[in-house]
Write an enzyme that holds these catalytic residues in place. Structure first.
Site, PDB file in Angstrom:
ATOM      1  N   SER A 109      13.096 -14.838  -1.754  1.00 28.82           N
ATOM      2  CA  SER A 109      13.179 -14.044  -0.428  1.00 28.82           C
ATOM      3  C   SER A 109      14.788 -13.660  -0.128  1.00 28.82           C
ATOM      4  O   SER A 109      15.779 -14.538  -0.592  1.00 28.82           O
ATOM      5  CB  SER A 109      12.700 -15.028   0.780  1.00 28.82           C
ATOM      6  OG  SER A 109      13.301 -14.210   1.811  1.00 28.82           O
ATOM      7  N   THR A 158      10.548  -5.239   1.670  1.00 25.68           N
ATOM      8  CA  THR A 158       9.719  -5.568   2.682  1.00 25.68           C
ATOM      9  C   THR A 158       9.868  -4.642   4.030  1.00 25.68           C
ATOM     10  O   THR A 158      10.964  -4.359   4.457  1.00 25.68           O
ATOM     11  CB  THR A 158       9.867  -6.867   3.119  1.00 25.68           C
ATOM     12  OG1 THR A 158       9.495  -7.921   2.305  1.00 25.68           O
ATOM     13  CG2 THR A 158       8.714  -7.140   4.428  1.00 25.68           C
ATOM     14  N   LYS A 254       6.489  -3.811   0.152  1.00 23.12           N
ATOM     15  CA  LYS A 254       5.375  -5.059   0.315  1.00 23.12           C
ATOM     16  C   LYS A 254       5.408  -4.651   2.145  1.00 23.12           C
ATOM     17  O   LYS A 254       6.323  -4.759   3.047  1.00 23.12           O
ATOM     18  CB  LYS A 254       6.342  -6.426   0.315  1.00 23.12           C
ATOM     19  CG  LYS A 254       5.350  -7.430   0.921  1.00 23.12           C
ATOM     20  CD  LYS A 254       6.191  -8.743   0.469  1.00 23.12           C
ATOM     21  CE  LYS A 254       5.122  -9.842   1.111  1.00 23.12           C
ATOM     22  NZ  LYS A 254       5.848  -9.997   2.401  1.00 23.12           N
ATOM     23  N   HIS A 278       2.106  -9.541   6.323  1.00 24.76           N
ATOM     24  CA  HIS A 278       3.164 -10.555   6.242  1.00 24.76           C
ATOM     25  C   HIS A 278       2.542 -11.692   7.121  1.00 24.76           C
ATOM     26  O   HIS A 278       2.868 -12.621   7.712  1.00 24.76           O
ATOM     27  CB  HIS A 278       4.259 -10.135   7.244  1.00 24.76           C
ATOM     28  CG  HIS A 278       5.479 -10.500   7.017  1.00 24.76           C
ATOM     29  ND1 HIS A 278       6.640  -9.821   6.628  1.00 24.76           N
ATOM     30  CD2 HIS A 278       6.164 -11.793   7.118  1.00 24.76           C
ATOM     31  CE1 HIS A 278       7.600 -10.432   6.527  1.00 24.76           C
ATOM     32  NE2 HIS A 278       7.524 -11.704   6.621  1.00 24.76           N
TER      33      HIS A 278
END
Ligand SMILES: Cc1cc2nc3c(=O)[nH]c(=O)nc-3n(C[C@H](O)[C@H](O)[C@H](O)COP(=O)(O)O)c2cc1C
Length: 381
Positions: A109, A158, A254, A278
């Site tokens: 991440s 994301t 994502k 998420h």
């Protein structure tokens, strides 16, 4: 509770709960608002049943898949998650090593606590870099260049976190980075001295992907302020198209959920999309990825790799998603609770149990390869 007693997700979760201070356990376990989407993510898999074939000669089963150009020995991967060294002092190192051992992909991440370069050296498996889009375009370019130099294979942007979700459990405990615990939160840390000892006797907590931009020490910038001050809520499809072109390799989004957006992802040259909410941590009330999967696969599945995550706790959940057309399935809390419970051996045990469950279920379904799993193997109730 001991690691060898953990047989499934619920056991790992229980063991993690015993080890972690309450605010940290609830940060992992919690989700947004009323947590309805979080619950639905797992419940959605109960909406259909598996219809097995028999007598198909399943002495050998091949569980491998190829997704975004990466060959994975298992059809599951460790989805990128933030702050792993808070959960266990080895954090991303443990996950990278375990994923490499099982021949699968893992994500680091932007809010990771080990550098993407170090993770790359630990794991032989393909690596995803999970990226957030910053207001500072120079920072975006710098981070992509850094990932490229490190040898990261897949860029994952994301797109479901344009603003932070309403995590009420964290508000109650005062969970924030840097810590701003209330009295109840402090008491819960005091109740887990073993965690606290590990935390203070290991290297200082850092966010190496953002080190030069986010000051964790002086309390100048908390994670929530990182989201509100540094990320760009004006991000749009043109911005992302430019990033895809600049990266020039495997790039996935994502947090795609609508058919319209899935088509746009194809149009701007993405090679993958992950249907995801998420883990229910952002928009509560949003649809589960599994519920939405068939519609998206039907619309774009022949032009882009469709993955999904959310609520996966069992090998049979994975099989159901593959049967609907997912190319691979992301795991989140499924490996985070084992990480918190026991570090690398915990993640390895969880991945091994998943491998055994998928293999067993494929045999019982009469499928030698993942490609053998078809829609006809599912019946919705
Ligand atoms: C504690 C925690 C931290 C997470 N951090 C990130 C993150 O930094 N970036 C991201 O894209 N997704 C993040 N996610 C979402 C996961 O990548 C994944 O989409 C989600 O966990 C899947 O749901 P599941 O936990 O039910 O498997 C996080 C999830 C959890 C539980």
């Amino acid at each position: 509770m001991r690691l060898t007693q953990c047989q499934n997700f619920h056991d790992f979760r229980r063991m993690a709960r015993q080890r972690l201070p309450g605010p940290i356990f609830n940060y992992i376990d919690g989700a947004a608002d009323d947590e309805t989407t979080y619950r639905r993510n797992t419940d959605a898999f109960e909406a259909c049943d598996l219809v097995p074939d028999v007598l198909r000669g399943v002495a050998q089963v091949d569980m491998s898949v190829t997704v975004m150009g990466q060959k994975l020995a298992l059809p599951v991967y460790c989805s990128p998650t933030a702050l792993q060294r808070l959960f266990h002092h080895d954090g991303e190192r443990a996950v990278a090593a375990a994923a490499g051992k099982f021949g699968t992909m893992f994500g680091v991440s932007s809010l990771g606590t080990v550098s993407l370069e170090e993770a790359r050296q630990i794991s032989g498996g393909p690596q995803v870099y999970q990226f957030y889009f910053h207001k500072d375009r120079g920072l975006n370019r710098e981070m992509m260049a850094r990932a490229k130099t490190a040898g990261v294979q897949v860029m994952m942007l994301t797109v479901d976190s344009i603003t932070g979700g309403n995590r009420e459990r964290d508000k109650r405990t005062g969970f924030a980075i840097p810590f701003r615990l209330n009295l109840a939160g402090i008491a819960q840390f005091a109740a887990k001295p073993a965690w606290a000892l590990n935390y203070v006797t290991h290297e200082r907590f850092r966010l190496p992907q953002l080190d030069t931009h986010v000051d964790m020490g002086g309390g100048a910038m908390s994670i929530s302020r990182y989201f509100t001050d540094m990320l760009d809520p004006a991000m749009n499809w043109d911005d992302v198209a430019a990033m895809v072109a600049e990266w020039g390799g495997q790039f996935c989004l994502k947090g795609i959920m609508s058919v319209e957006d899935a088509r746009r992802a194809v149009d701007i040259g993405c090679t993958g999309i992950v249907l995801s909410n998420h883990g229910g941590r952002q928009l509560d009330g949003s649809r589960s990825a599994f519920d939405q999967l068939a519609e998206i696969v039907d619309a774009v599945g022949d032009r882009i790799d469709v993955m999904m995550d959310g609520g996966v706790q069992r090998g049979t959940h994975v099989l159901k998603a593959l049967a609907l057309g997912a190319k691979a399935v992301g795991l989140g809390r499924y490996y985070l609770f084992p990480l918190a419970a026991a570090g690398r051996p915990g993640v390895e045990r969880a991945l091994d149990l998943m491998r055994i469950e998928i293999e067993r279920a494929m045999k019982l379904m009469g499928c030698q390869t993942v490609a053998d799993l078809q829609r006809r193997h599912l019946r919705f109730r």
